[in-house]
Write a protein that holds these residues in place. Sequence first.
Motif, short mmCIF file in Angstrom:
data_model
loop_
_atom_site.label_atom_id
_atom_site.label_comp_id
_atom_site.label_asym_id
_atom_site.label_seq_id
_atom_site.Cartn_x
_atom_site.Cartn_y
_atom_site.Cartn_z
N ARG A 191 -36.20 -2.99 68.60
CA ARG A 191 -37.47 -3.14 67.70
C ARG A 191 -37.61 -3.29 66.34
N MET A 192 -36.30 -3.05 65.96
CA MET A 192 -36.17 -3.16 64.21
C MET A 192 -36.28 -4.48 63.95
N PRO A 193 -37.12 -4.77 62.95
CA PRO A 193 -36.95 -6.26 62.02
C PRO A 193 -35.52 -6.70 61.93
N LEU A 194 -35.37 -8.04 62.26
CA LEU A 194 -34.06 -8.59 61.90
C LEU A 194 -33.40 -8.55 60.56
N PHE A 195 -34.34 -8.39 59.52
CA PHE A 195 -34.01 -7.84 58.39
C PHE A 195 -33.06 -6.73 58.20
N VAL A 196 -33.55 -5.87 59.03
CA VAL A 196 -32.76 -4.73 58.93
C VAL A 196 -31.39 -4.60 59.70
N TRP A 197 -31.36 -5.69 60.81
CA TRP A 197 -30.05 -5.93 61.53
C TRP A 197 -29.15 -6.60 60.35
N SER A 198 -29.76 -7.44 59.86
CA SER A 198 -28.72 -8.10 58.84
C SER A 198 -28.24 -7.32 57.87
N ASN A 199 -28.97 -6.50 57.25
CA ASN A 199 -28.40 -5.52 56.19
C ASN A 199 -27.77 -4.39 56.87
N TYR A 200 -27.85 -3.99 58.04
CA TYR A 200 -26.93 -3.16 58.75
C TYR A 200 -25.58 -3.62 58.80
#
Lengths: 346, 555
Positions: free
Chosen positions: B203-212
């Motif tokens: 459910r995380m925004p993709l912005f968080v995924w890519s920063n991860y």
Amino acid sequence: MHISPVLWQFLVKWLHASALFPAEASTIAPWMDALYFFLLAMTVLGVILVGALLAAFSIMYRKEKNPVATHIEGSTLLEATWTIIPLAIFLVCFVWGALLYFRIYNPPVNAMNIYVVGKQWMWKAEHPGGQHEINALHVPTGKPVQLTMISQDVFHSFSIPDFRVKREVIPGRYSTVWFEATTPGTYHIFCTQYCGTQHSGMIGEVTVLTPDDYEKWTKESTSGMSLAQNGERLFASMGCNSCHSGTAAARGPNLAGVYGSKLTLTSGSQVLVNDAYLRDAILNPSQHVTAGFAPIMPTYQGQISEDGLIDLVEFIKTMPNNYRVQQTLMTSQSDQTAPAASGMVK
Amino acid sequence: MSTATILHLPNQATATIPKKNYITAEHGLLSWLLTGDHKRIAMLYLISITFFFFIGGAFAGLIRLELLTPQPDLVSSDTYNKFFTMHGIIMIFLFLVPSVPATLGNFLIPVMLGAKDLAFPKINLLSWYLYMTAGVVVLTSLVMGGVDTGWTFTTPLSTHYLNTNVMTTAVGVFIAGFSSIFTGLNFIVTIHRMRAPGMTWFRMPLFVWSNYAASILMVLGTPVLAIALVLVALERTLGIGVFDPTKGGDPLLFQHLFWFYSHPAVYIMILPGMGVISEVISTFSRKRVFGYTAVAFSSVAIALFGFFVWAHHMFIMGVSNYSALVFSLLTMLVAVPSAIKIFNWAFTLQKGSLTFETPMLYAFGFMGLFTIGGLTGVFLGSLGMDIHLTETYFIVAHFHFVMVGGMLMAFLAGVHFWWPKMTGRMYPEGLSKLAAVVTFIGFNLTFLPQFILGYLGMPRRYHAYPQEFQVLNVLSTAGATVLGVGYMLPMIYLAWSLKYGAIAGNNPWQATGLEWQIQSPPLTENFPITPIMDHEAYDYEWLAHKMEQEGNDVG
């Protein structure tokens, strides 16, 4: 349906005459350009595809036209399509590029060899026949030429764009590249690896001559001493011949005909004797002791220039037998024995 | 102008900026310099990286000015070499690496996750101080006379042959590395441990995924850069001989170590930008990102593969032909996830309800330029082609398409998109659209000619060049001028908007992210009560439903 040869010729000529495309002056250049045009087509089509998708969707689904968005989770089929098709295209690029790479970096066996030494900020070309050039290189058409290159200081990179070849010139290690020039003329040599202040001044010209003109040039510009002859002098003056004499009692291995053979070292490993091995064995002998010999050879690190090493390597490479070595040996031994004979403690 | 916009501002006559927010919470310079608030630290970063961006940009301008003529006439060769070295070092280590993560990421990741702050607020502040120390050290080396190693610090040039301020600069880059490690560490821990109830991974925004994904690269890759720099320093001062062939060292080893960081660093720079694009495209299409899972996993795939392609920087350096084969193949594989992302973004538009505000224009610019940048990367990954193209202007054009055309476009998209959230005020729409278009045109004019120059064989880092390359160089310099204007504009109007911009309200874009459900600018603690995530990311139906129930949520 095919393009008429006249039209094709016209297109090729036009491209080369324009300032947008480099001349094709070696046998490898058309191969390189074929891959280039394939990759260019891939890029143009890719950009058109993405651009068309963006434009089409922007027009079709702009808010005025489509006030409410329809929700779509995704589509495994589409995902698979745009995973597999790019992957397939990229794999074609990989295989094609790899074939070209092996073609450029594996010289044919009949290539003539020219040594190139790079240093801040000049190129020195040394032909086996004793022609020395600075920031220039003369080569014949229709004959594969291999360059054996080394740097005396920092990384350089030897590039001839019109031949589509380039290779890093590395301190302390020979690297090679080869080409076969097709069109007489002069072409740029660039150093493409940043090497300090005068990096952009480390340029030169390669002059491609017809075989006849090349023959003439070789005769007119030789220094009179071939690299092997220089090497022979060094071999004597450094005292190499006192051990590598080729006699049964010699303390060092016989060097005649050693080039190109497989050698077993004391460590048990087998090595192929090539330019690089000979150079390393002179500079760092304790790492390269031939089986059956004692590790007594001193290092010559810092005592011979790269040019000197090339001369020695060229001498050993072309040494058919030990006749001349032994001739030299007797002279130098007579020098050494002279004081002993006059009553010195031996 | 058509009325087709989703922009939804409160009534300007009555609207005010909320009295209590993170900017007004405390006053005085010290309250900023000693803050633990991730939003304030993000603003500190934004100001500092903008400063360094314009210094790096000034060097780019000087480089292009010198290259206007084939003769080396503006400055001496040594000075020119210092120009491109400082341009590279400042732009990469002091702008691109921290750009999106340290500013937008710092500001948004906790808010997007429903957290009050990052896991380690003090380490976050420390990483800004490390960044500033690095910046000051690099500036010191500049004032002391600069450095001319190239940003790659290639040995033995950097260790034995230059007597410029190599050590000072290396110390600066070394410190900047730790700043980036701490940021990465903070993000990883925050994303693992501080998600709000209901905020599952998917459910995380993709912005968080890519920063991860980028954070993993920072934490695992940057130490290797530090090691390489320490070895350069030891070699330079003590002559330990790790890289010196006359002492039995291997000069290529340095390049292996350096690129083991510096190739993943490319993904550190681009991945967060990709995250921005996902958010922007979704918001202005009113749709969930097409194939959310594919986009999320492709970020992780890029991060993983990114560690195993470093030797593609060394195809002509005498690495064995067979290892070159393996690295070329892996390079082709790492190109695929990027292609997947591009198509997913394009298909997010399909059946959406599209509007074209400034962030969307920048995002479109990103898509076009990144596609060119990515596909020209395939030229360089293709072994044979690389022989002709590497170390020429082709490679310069390629990585500027990815880094500037891709990353900087994404950064500007993000800054415009979240500007109302960060400051509470809107930027001027017309002027910003103009800036986006000017940047796009200027960019293409600057860097497209460089592809042709590269194929013609013009080597990079050349102070003087043969006459026949001049026309294309003049075009490139002209483009750089336009590009410069394109970057000055946002700087000016964004500063203007701080005081005169329209009041934005909570959710001017009617976006779904948690950050848009709170006031702008947010409270210091972000959320007065811990939010509970009960829907997927990009759920516009949930948003419509919420707005229906709560009425017009004007700030």
